[in-house]
Design an enzyme around this catalytic site. Structure first.
Site, PDB file in Angstrom:
ATOM      1  N   ASP A 126       0.847  -1.184   0.000  1.00 12.31           N
ATOM      2  CA  ASP A 126       0.000   0.000   0.000  1.00 12.31           C
ATOM      3  C   ASP A 126       0.882   1.233   0.000  1.00 12.31           C
ATOM      4  O   ASP A 126       1.783   1.358   0.819  1.00 12.31           O
ATOM      5  CB  ASP A 126      -0.887  -0.040   1.251  1.00 12.31           C
ATOM      6  N   ASP A 163      -3.576   2.216  -5.518  1.00 14.70           N
ATOM      7  CA  ASP A 163      -2.346   2.314  -4.732  1.00 14.70           C
ATOM      8  C   ASP A 163      -2.211   1.144  -3.774  1.00 14.70           C
ATOM      9  O   ASP A 163      -1.481   1.213  -2.811  1.00 14.70           O
ATOM     10  CB  ASP A 163      -2.337   3.640  -3.959  1.00 14.70           C
ATOM     11  N   GLU A 164      -2.912   0.098  -4.031  1.00 13.28           N
ATOM     12  CA  GLU A 164      -2.982  -0.950  -3.028  1.00 13.28           C
ATOM     13  C   GLU A 164      -3.179  -2.286  -3.744  1.00 13.28           C
ATOM     14  O   GLU A 164      -3.986  -2.382  -4.658  1.00 13.28           O
ATOM     15  CB  GLU A 164      -4.204  -0.642  -2.152  1.00 13.28           C
TER      16      GLU A 164
END
Lengths: 255, 1224
Positions: free
Chosen positions: B460, B561-562
Site C-alpha cells: 500500500d 495504490d494498493e
C-alpha cells in the site's frame, strides 16, 4: 397450489416432514417429556396441537427434521424410519414413536418439483401441468389423514399410560436407513448431522417383548407413512413391577 | 329596476354611512311613499337584491362571501333557476328565501342560506358576464362542482368568482360529497387529507391557469400533494422551516461582501461569521451531535469524515456538519438561471465534466483497468508466455549489505525480473516460469485454505496522492499537505472541497481524508493544498503493479495504490537458496520481510514514493500488518504472533468491519476490542452480528481468513452514479439526464464488451427535513435513497448495451417513483447480469415477428410539393430467383420504378370515413386523431381514384420478367429467422429455395402495374372477376398465365404454395416439440384380499376392506362356536393377516387393517371364550366329552389358534418394527 390436485414428490416430502415436526412437538407434550408450561396450543391440520416455546428445543427439532427432509429429498428411498425415542436418563428407550416410510415409486429428479409449463417457439403455452404424481393422494386428503394421526396421538396416553418419570425423561430423533446405507447429506464443511444411534434406541435393538401400537397409516401412493408407538420391554417390565406394587391399576387397563 | 334603487336603499344598515353615492341618492331621490317605507324594514335584504347599484352589489357580495368561508350552502338548482325567472317568482322568494327564519328552525335557515349563496353566484355569472360585454362568458368550468377547503391563495372570493363566471358551480358546503367534483385547497389537515383521499383534491392554480389558458387544463397536473409526512404534527415542521429561512437570510447577507474589501478582512469576517453561524445553527439541528455520546458514554461515536453524508446517521457522526444548514453559495448560485444551466445536471456536458473531475470515478476506472491488466497478465502467464516488459525501469534490485540472506533475496528478485538474471539460474527459471502460475493456482485450490506457509503481502502506498504530488514538489516535503480540488484560497475558508489524501505531517494535526478543506483549515491553518494529478497517479500505479507482478504468484488489485500479492513461491525459493548456500543454522532473519523490503526499495526507485508492506499468511492479517508497517515500512505477522497482535485491536481495525459492526458489537456484546471478543463463542458473535459477519469475525480474531486472492473476479455490474450537482427543474430535464447517464453506462458496457440483462435505478431524493441546498456545495445532502430494479429487455428478449434501451428502462423506473424532479439529488444507473456481448450471435428467447411498421402517410402542405417524397429504402435484394426466362415483350407492362411507387402506396389503407366508429375515433389519442382527421380531410378534397379507373386500366402488381416473385425486402431485424426457417423448410428440396423465407413478412407490393383490361382478357380471365380478386391472387394468376403463355412449363405458380401449404400443416410436427416426460404414476399395491367362494358358482368374493374382513371373521367365529376352528380356516385367515402385516407384500395400512381385524377377532373370542384366555395349561380340564367338544376344549382351541396367528403376525411385523404387536 390447488389442494385438490395430486401431490408431487416434493410436496409429499415436505408434507411428511412437516407432519413429523408437528408430531414431535406433540409427542413431547403428550408424553410429558417437558413440562406442559413450555408448550403452547396451536392449530394445525385443523386440530389442536402443542408446540414448544423453547427456542433451543425448537431449533433442535427443526434441525433434525430438516436433516430428515434432506435425506428424503436427495436419496429418497433410503430412509426407512424416523423414530422419536423417549428414553430415561440412562439412555434406555422407553417408547419409540415410529414414523415408518415406504417409498412407493421412483421419481426422477426432474419430476420432483411441483410445476412446469411447456412453450413452443413463439412462447405459446402448449402444455402446463404439475409434476403431480398421477393418481396420488391430494394435499387436502393428506392433511385430513394427518389430522387423524394427531388425534390418535393425543389419545395415545390411554394406551400407554403415563410415564410418570418426571424430569428423568429425554428424547432423541433417530433415523433408520435401509441396510448398508449411510446418511449422505453434509453441508459444506459442517459435520454431517447424523451420528450413530444407541443400539437400544433402534429397531434392531428392540427386544421381542416390545409392544407395537399401530396408530395410523396412510398410503399416499408416493411415500406411504405409518405412525406407530412401541413400548420397550424395559418400560413394560417397569410398569409390571409398579403394578405389582400398586395393585389394581394394571388390571383396569387390561379390560 | 334602476329607479327602484332608492326605495331599497332605505335600510341604511347595508351601506356605510359615508357612502357618497348613497348619501347623494338619499338627497336627490324622491321617496316613493308609505308602501316602500313599510316594506323596507321587514325585507331589507330582498330590496337590496332587487336593486343592484354596482358598488352596493359588490359590497353585499363581499359581505356574504365572508360567511361562505366558514359555512357553505349546497347546490340548489331549483332555487337557482327560480331566481332567473320572472318577478312573480322573485316575489315568492321575498316571502320564502329571504323571509325570517323562526327560532329553532335551523334547517330552514341553512336551506335559505344556501339558496341565497347560489343566488349570489348566479348573479356573478350573468352580472359580470354581461359587464365584460366583449366575448361571451366562457364555460370552461361547466360541469365542475367545486368546494374550496381552508385558506387559499388566491382567496376564496376570487376563486369563487372564477368558478362561477366560467360556468362552474361553487359549493360552500361539503355535505354532499358525491355532488362535488373537485376540492380546491392549499393545505389540508391530516384528518381532511384522509377524508378526501378518494376525491380529486386540486391546487387553486388549476383554475387560475385554466382561466388564463382559456381551456380546462387537466386537473391531474395540479393534484394537491400533502407536503409533509402525516405522522408528524405539521405545525412544528412549518415552524422549523421558517426558522431556517431566517438563517438563510443571515447566511446570505454577509456572504456577499462589498467588492472593495480586502480578502483578509473578508476571510476574517467570514470566519467570525461562520462561528457565529455554527452557534446559531446548532440549536436548530434536531439531533444535536452531543446527544449520541451522552446516551452511550462508553462508546463515543467514531467520527466520520465526509463532506456530504447522505443519511442522518452518518451526518450525526460528521463533526461540524449542520444537517439543516443550507449552503449559502449554492443558494445564491442556483438563483442565477445561467449558472444553473451551465453547472448543474441540466448542463449538456455535465456528465462528462463530472467524470473528468471525479476522483472516485478515476480511481474506480483505473481499478477496473488494473484488474484487467492483472487478469491479462495472469492469462499470459498461464498460457506460457513470459511476462514481457516487466522491470522496464531497469532498476537494479539489490539490498546493500553482504549477508547471505540479502544475496539470496537479490538473486530471487533478479530471477523474477527475468532480466540480467544470473546465468546459473536461467535453466531453472525457464523451467519454472511458464507453467508456474497455473500450476500453483491449481495446487492452491486444493490446499487447505488456512495454509500457514502461504505468504501474502499487502502493499500500500503511503498517502499516495500526496506523495505522488510531492515527487516534483520536494520543497513541500515534511509539511502538512493535502490533495483536494480547491486550490489556494479559492473557495475561501468555507470550502467544502473534500480532502482526498493528507500527508503524515497533516495527519498529525488530525486532518483525515474525507474531511472538508474548511475543517482541515480549522485544524491546521497553514495546511497546503496541491491539486490532483491523475496522469501521474496512473503512471505510478502502473509501475507499482508492474513491479508487483514480477514477484507475485498471484495478485489482487485492490485499488490504484494498493494490492495484495501472493509471494509464497518466491519466498520459498529464497528459503532454499539460503539453505543451499548456508549452513542450516541460518540466522533468524525473516526472508519474507527481506523480500518485502526489496520490493519496497524497488518501488521507491521506480516512483519515488514510499510503499508499506504487511506480510502474513492470509489476507486479513496482511492488511493488519500493513497498518503496523506504515509509514514506510514492512511488518510480518507470523502465525504464532497473530493472536497477540490482534488482541489489542478494535473491531473496526479489521478490514471489512466498519462502524456498523462496531456499533453492534458495542451494543450487543459490550465490547469492541478483539481480545475481549475472542472470549465470545461463535454462536454469540453470530447472534450479535449476523451469521456471515459473526463467523468471519470469529475466524478473524483467531487469525484465520479463508479468502483467496481474487485476481480474476469477473465483472458483475457496470454502473454510473451521479449525486453531485443534480438539480432539475422539470421532468424533461430529468429525462434528458437519465438518457445521458444511460449513454455513459452504455459506453462503459461497450468498453468492456458486455451486455446486461437487468437494470437497477438508484435514486437519492432530498430528505424532507433537509434544506433545498445541501450544506456541501451542490452536494446531495440528507437524502432518502430508493432503488428499483427492472429486467432489461431489448428486442427479442436479449441482453443489451444499447443506450436507448437502457435509458428507456431507467426513465420508466424513475417515472414510476413519481418523484418531484426538483427533489432529486442523485441518480445512479446500474446494469448487471452481464454477459459477453460477442457470444450472443444466436438470439435467445422469443423471436419477434418483423411486422411491417405502419407508415403513416404524412400530409404534405402544398408548398412542399416540390420536395421529393420521403425516400424509401430501395428493396435491396431478390432472394428468390425463378428459373424463368424473359417474358414476351408483348406482355411487358408499364413498369414503374419501385422506389417511385412505394412512396405512393400507403402500407395500410384507411377505411372510409363513414365506416369509422365514432366512439373509437374519439377515444384515440389526440395526436393520432389529428393525423387521421387531416388525412380524411385531404381525401375529401382529392378523392382517391377508384381502383378500376375509367381508363379501364386495372392496377396490377407487375412481374418483372426476371423475378416471378415481387421483390421482397427481407430484412428481418434482430431475429435469427434462419433458425426458424430451417425448421420450417420442407424436407424435399423445391426448385425455389425458400431459404430466406417471406413467411414472416407481409408481402409488399413494390410494383404496381397497370395491366390493361385487354391483356387480362388475353390471358383468359374474366375482367370483372379478376378485378374482384385480391391483389396477391391477381399477381399469381397473371404470372401463372404468362408462364403458360410463354410456353415455359417451369414453375407453376401454385408450386411454392403447394410446397408451403403442407408445411403449415406439418408445422406442429416439425416443430421441435418438447414432449414432457410422463408424470410419475402413484403406486398403490393391491391390498391382500380374503377370497371366498360366492354363492353363485364360479364367482369369488374378495374382501379387502376392514369392515368386510371383520364381518367374515365374525361369521367364522359364530359358525364355530360349537366346534374348534378348522385348521384350514385358521391357516386361511393366518395367511391373509400375515400378508397384511408383511411389509414386503403390503403397506402399513395393511398392518393397520390386520391389527384391526385381529383386535376384532380378539373381542369376539373374549366375548365367547373369555374365561379360557389366560387359562393355564396346567389345570387343563376335559377338552372332549363323549365325542363332543367341551366349551373349554373349543375355547382353548380358539385361543391357541389365535395365538398361533398372532405369533405369525408378530414375526412378520418384527422384520420391520421389532418387538411384537400390541392389541391393546
Amino acid at each position: 397450489m390447488d389442494p385438490d390436485t395430486p401431490l408431487s414428490f416434493n410436496q409429499t416430502v415436505r408434507g411428511i416432514t412437516e407432519f413429523i415436526e408437528v408430531a414431535t412437538h406433540t409427542i413431547l407434550y403428550v408424553r410429558q417429556v417437558y413440562p406442559a408450561e413450555i408448550f403452547v396450543r396451536r392449530k394445525k391440520y385443523n386440530t389442536p396441537v402443542f408446540q414448544s416455546r423453547h427456542p433451543a428445543l425448537n431449533e433442535y427439532i427443526s434441525g433434525a427434521v430438516k436433516a430428515v427432509a434432506d435425506e428424503l429429498m436427495l436419496v429418497h428411498g433410503n430412509v426407512h424410519k424416523v423414530v422419536v425415542v423417549i428414553k430415561n436418563n440412562e439412555d434406555v428407550a422407553l417408547e419409540r414413536f415410529i414414523f415408518a416410510m415406504q417409498n412407493m415409486i421412483q421419481v426422477e429428479a426432474y419430476n420432483k418439483e411441483t410445476g412446469y409449463a411447456t412453450f413452443d417457439a413463439s412462447e405459446h403455452l402448449i402444455h402446463s401441468s404439475t409434476y403431480s404424481v398421477e393418481d396420488a393422494m391430494t394435499a387436502s386428503v393428506l392433511g385430513q389423514y394427518f389430522r387423524s394421526f394427531l388425534i390418535k396421538l393425543s389419545m395415545v396416553e390411554s394406551q400407554l399410560g403415563q410415564l410418570g418419570l418426571g424430569d428423568d425423561l429425554s428424547f432423541a430423533i433417530v433415523i433408520e436407513l435401509k441396510d448398508d446405507k449411510m446418511p449422505t447429506v453434509t453441508h459444506g464443511k459442517d459435520p454431517p448431522p447424523w451420528i450413530p444411534a444407541t443400539l437400544d434406541n433402534t429397531t434392531t435393538g428392540t427386544s421381542e417383548q416390545a409392544e407395537l401400537h399401530m396408530l395410523r397409516a396412510v398410503d399416499t401412493g408416493i411415500i406411504n407413512l405409518s405412525f406407530a408407538v412401541q413400548e420397550s420391554e424395559f418400560k413394560l417390565n417397569m410398569e409390571k413391577s409398579s403394578t405389582a406394587s400398586s395393585s389394581g391399576k394394571g388390571k383396569e387397563r387390561a379390560v | 329596476m334602476a329607479p327602484l334603487a332608492p326605495a331599497g336603499s332605505a335600510s341604511s344598515d347595508y351601506f356605510e354611512e359615508d357612502d357618497p353615492a348613497f348619501l347623494q341618492a338619499l338627497c336627490e331621490v324622491k321617496l316613493p311613499g308609505d308602501l316602500s317605507s313599510s316594506q323596507a324594514p321587514s325585507e331589507p335584504k330582498h330590496e337590496q337584491q332587487l336593486l343592484p347599484p354596482p358598488q352596493s352589489g359588490l359590497k353585499r357580495s363581499r359581505e356574504s362571501d365572508s360567511d361562505d368561508e366558514e359555512d357553505n350552502p349546497r347546490a340548489r338548482h331549483s332555487v337557482l333557476a327560480s331566481v332567473d325567472d320572472n318577478e312573480e317568482k322573485a316575489r315568492y322568494l321575498q316571502n320564502h328565501t329571504y323571509g325570517a327564519s323562526t327560532f329553532g328552525n335551523f334547517g330552514e335557515y341553512m336551506t335559505r342560506k344556501r339558496a341565497k349563496l347560489q343566488i349570489q353566484n348566479a348573479e356573478f355569472d350573468d352580472g359580470e358576464g354581461v359587464d365584460a360585454d366583449g366575448p361571451p362568458p366562457s364555460r370552461i368550468f361547466h360541469g365542475l362542482q367545486i368546494y374550496i377547503n381552508g385558506y387559499t391563495t388566491p382567496s376564496v372570493q376570487e376563486l369563487r368568482k372564477l368558478i362561477v363566471q366560467h360556468g362552474g358551480i361553487f359549493h360552500a358546503y361539503l355535505d354532499k360529497k358525491s355532488i362535488v367534483t373537485h376540492i380546491l385547497t392549499c393545505s389540508l389537515t391530516p384528518a381532511k387529507s384522509k377524508e378526501f383521499q378518494y376525491m380529486k383534491v386540486v391546487r387553486p392554480e388549476w383554475l387560475v391557469e385554466s382561466v388564463n389558458a382559456g381551456v380546462l387544463l387537466p386537473w391531474q397536473t395540479y393534484i394537491f400533494k400533502v407536503a409533509d409526512r402525516l405522522e408528524q404534527t405539521q405545525g412544528k415542521r412549518v415552524a422549523q422551516r421558517t426558522l431556517f429561512d431566517s438563517t438563510y437570510d443571515l447566511d446570505q447577507r454577509p456572504k456577499t461582501p462589498p467588492a472593495g474589501r480586502s480578502q483578509d478582512s473578508d476571510i476574517a469576517n467570514v470566519s467570525s461569521l461562520s462561528s457565529h453561524l455554527s452557534q446559531l445553527a446548532r440549536p436548530q439541528t434536531p439531533t444535536p451531535p452531543k446527544s449520541g455520546p451522552s446516551s452511550t458514554p462508553s462508546t463515543p461515536d467514531r467520527t466520520l469524515y465526509t463532506t456530504d453524508p447522505a443519511t442522518p446517521k452518518e451526518a450525526k457522526r460528521v463533526p461540524g456538519y449542520a444537517v439543516h444548514k443550507s449552503n449559502p453559495h449554492a443558494r445564491r448560485a442556483m438563483q442565477d438561471p445561467a449558472w444553473r444551466a451551465a453547472h448543474t445536471s441540466v448542463a449538456p456536458d455535465f456528465i462528462e465534466g463530472y467524470y473528468r473531475n471525479s476522483r472516485l470515478h478515476h480511481l474506480s476506472t483505473w481499478k477496473a483497468e488494473l484488474k484487467n491488466l492483472v487478469a491479462e497478465a495472469q492469462e499470459r502467464a498461464d498460457s506460457g508466455a513470459t511476462l514481457g516488459g516487466t522491470g522496464g525501469d531497469g532498476a537494479v534490485v539489490g539490498v546493500t549489505g553482504g549477508t547471505e540472506e540479502d544475496l539470496a533475496v537479490t538473486k530471487i528478485m533478479k530471477e523474477n525480473m527475468g532480466a540480467d538474471a544470473v546465468s546459473m539460474r536461467n535453466a531453472q527459471l525457464v523451467m519454472r516460469s511458464p507453467s508456474r502460475k497455473g500450476k500453483e493456482k491449481a495446487e492452491r485450490a486444493v490446499e487447505v485454505h488456512n495454509d500457514e506457509t502461504r505468504i501474502i503481502m499487502h502493499c500500500d502506498f503511503d498517502s499516495f496522492f500526496v506523495s505522488a504530488g510531492l515527487v516534483d514538489r520536494p520543497h513541500l516535503k515534511d509539511k502538512p499537505v493535502v490533495v483536494c480540488h480547491s486550490q489556494g484560497t479559492q473557495g475561501g475558508q468555507a470550502s467544502t472541497s473534500e480532502i482526498a489524501s493528507a500527508s503524515y505531517e497533516a495527519r498529525k494535526f488530525g486532518i483525515k481524508s474525507g474531511m472538508s478543506l474548511q475543517q482541515a483549515r480549522k485544524l491546521c491553518p497553514q495546511v497546503i493544498t496541491i491539486p490532483y494529478e491523475f496522469q501521474r497517479y496512473k503512471q505510478f500505479s502502473l509501475q507499482f503493479y508492474t513491479i508487483l507482478m514480477t514477484h507475485a504468484d498471484d495478485l489482487q488489485a485492490v485499488s490504484v495504490d494498493e494490492a495484495l500479492i501472493d509471494v509464497t513461491g518466491s519466498v520459498r525459493r529464497i528459503h532454499t537458496e539460503i539453505s543451499q548456500s548456508q549452513n542450516l543454522s541460518a540466522s533468524p532473519i525473516d526472508p519474507a520481510k527481506q523480500f518485502a523490503e526489496a520490493i519496497r526499495s524497488q518501488v521507491r526507485r521506480a516512483t519515488g514514493c514510499e510503499v508499506s508492506i504487511g506480510i502474513a499468511h492470509n489476507i486479513m492479517l496482511a492488511r493488519v500488518a500493513s497498518r503496523r508497517a506504515k509509514p514506510a515500512g514492512s511488518f510480518h505477522i507470523l502465525p504464532a504472533d497473530a493472536q497477540s497482535i490482534l488482541a489489542p485491536l478494535d473491531i473496526d481495525d479489521l478490514h471489512g468491519f466498519g462502524y456498523a459492526a462496531r456499533q453492534k458489537a458495542q451494543e450487543k456484546l459490550g465490547a469492541t476490542n478483539l481480545g475481549e471478543l475472542a472470549q465470545k463463542s461463535k454462536v454469540v458473535l453470530c447472534d450479535a452480528l449476523g451469521k456471515g459477519t459473526g463467523e468471519t469475525l470469529f475466524k478473524a480474531i483467531r487469525g484465520i481468513d479463508e479468502r483467496k486472492l481474487e485476481s480474476d473476479k469477473p465483472r458483475k455490474s457496470v454502473s454510473c452514479d451521479i449525486n453531485y450537482g443534480i438539480r432539475f427543474e422539470n421532468n424533461e430535464q430529468a429525462e434528458t439526464f437519465i438518457y445521458q447517464l444511460a449513454e455513459e453506462v452504455a459506453r462503459r458496457l461497450q468498453g468492456i464488451d458486455m451486455v446486461g440483462r437487468a437494470l437497477v435505478l438508484k435514486i437519492m431524493k432530498r430528505d424532507p427535513s433537509a434544506p433545498v441546498e445541501a450544506p456541501k456545495f451542490m452536494g446531495h445532502g440528507l437524502c432518502e435513497t430508493c432503488t428499483k430494479q427492472i429486467q432489461l429487455v431489448a428486442s427479442g428478449g436479449r441482453a443489451t448495451n444499447d443506450y436507448k434501451v437502457i435509458g428507456e428502462h431507467a426513465w420508466r423506473l424513475l417515472k414510476s417513483f413519481n418523484f418531484d424532479p426538483t427533489e432529486l439529488r442523485g441518480i445512479g444507473v446500474q446494469v448487471h447480469k452481464l454477459e459477453k456481448s460477442g457470444g450472443t450471435e444466436i438470439d435467445q428467447g422469443q423471436a419477434v415477428l418483423p411486422f411491417k411498421p405502419v407508415e403513416v402517410t404524412k400530409v404534405q402542405p402544398k408548398t412542399d410539393q416540390a420536395k421529393p417524397p420521403v425516400k424509401q429504402v430501395h428493396p435491396p435484394q431478390i432472394n428468390i430467383e425463378p428459373p424463368s426466362s424473359p417474358v414476351d415483350a408483348v406482355d411487358a407492362v408499364a413498369l414503374r420504378e419501385p422506389s417511385e411507387l412505394q412512396g405512393q402506396v400507403p402500407a395500410l389503407d384507411l377505411p372510409s370515413f363513414s365506416q369509422v366508429d365514432r366512439s373509437v375515433f374519439d377515444a384515440l389519442p389526440e395526436e393520432i386523431r389529428k393525423e387521421l382527421e387531416s388525412e380524411y380531410k385531404r381525401r375529401s378534397i382529392t378523392p382517391d381514384p377508384p381502383p378500376a379507373s375509367p381508363a379501364k386500366r386495372v392496377r396490377f402488381p407487375s412481374l418483372k420478367p426476371t423475378d416471378v416473385f415481387p421483390k421482397v425486402k427481407i430484412s428481418v431485424k434482430g431475429t435469427n429467422v434462419k433458425r426458424i426457417t430451417q425448421q420450417l423448410a420442407p424436407r424435399s428440396r423445391s426448385s425455389i429455395s425458400p431459404k430466406k423465407t417471406t413467411l414472416f413478412r407481409k408481402r409488399e407490393v413494390p410494383f404496381k402495374v397497370t395491366i390493361s383490361e385487354a391483356e387480362v382478357k388475353k390471358l383468359g380471365f374474366d375482367t370483372e372477376v379478376f378485378a374482384m380478386l385480391p391483389k396477391t391472387i391477381q399477381r399469381e394468376q397473371v404470372a401463372n398465365a404468362r408462364f403458360k403463355k410463354s410456353g415455359k412449363i417451369g414453375v407453376t405458380f401454385g408450386g411454392p404454395r403447394r410446397v408451403l401449404k403442407p408445411i403449415s400443416r406439418l408445422l406442429p410436427r416439425t416443430r421441435p416439440k418438447y414432449v414432457p416426460p410422463p408424470p410419475p404414476q402413484a403406486n398403490f399395491p393391491a391390498p391382500p384380499t380374503l377370497k371366498q367362494q360366492a354363492k353363485a358358482k364360479g364367482q369369488k368374493l374378495y374382501f379387502s376392506e376392514t369392515d368386510d374382513v371383520q364381518k367374515v371373521i365374525e361369521t367364522w367365529v359364530h359358525s364355530f362356536l360349537e366346534h374348534p376352528p378348522n385348521s384350514k380356516d385358521v391357516a386361511f385367515f393366518a395367511k391373509y393377516l400375515v400378508q397384511c402385516v408383511d411389509n414386503a407384500r403390503s403397506t402399513d395400512s395393511g398392518l393397520e387393517r390386520a391389527i384391526a381385524v385381529t383386535k376384532w377377532w380378539l373381542v369376539l373370542l373374549r366375548r365367547h371364550f373369555g374365561v379360557w384366555e389366560n387359562a393355564d395349561d396346567l389345570d387343563m380340564g376335559e377338552l372332549k366329552r363323549g365325542g363332543q367338544w367341551t366349551s373349554e376344549g373349543i375355547g382353548r382351541a380358539w385361543w391357541s389358534a389365535f395365538r398361533d396367528v398372532k405369533g405369525q403376525m408378530d414375526a412378520a411385523a418384527r422384520r420391520k418394527f421389532g418387538g411384537c404387536l400390541s392389541l391393546r
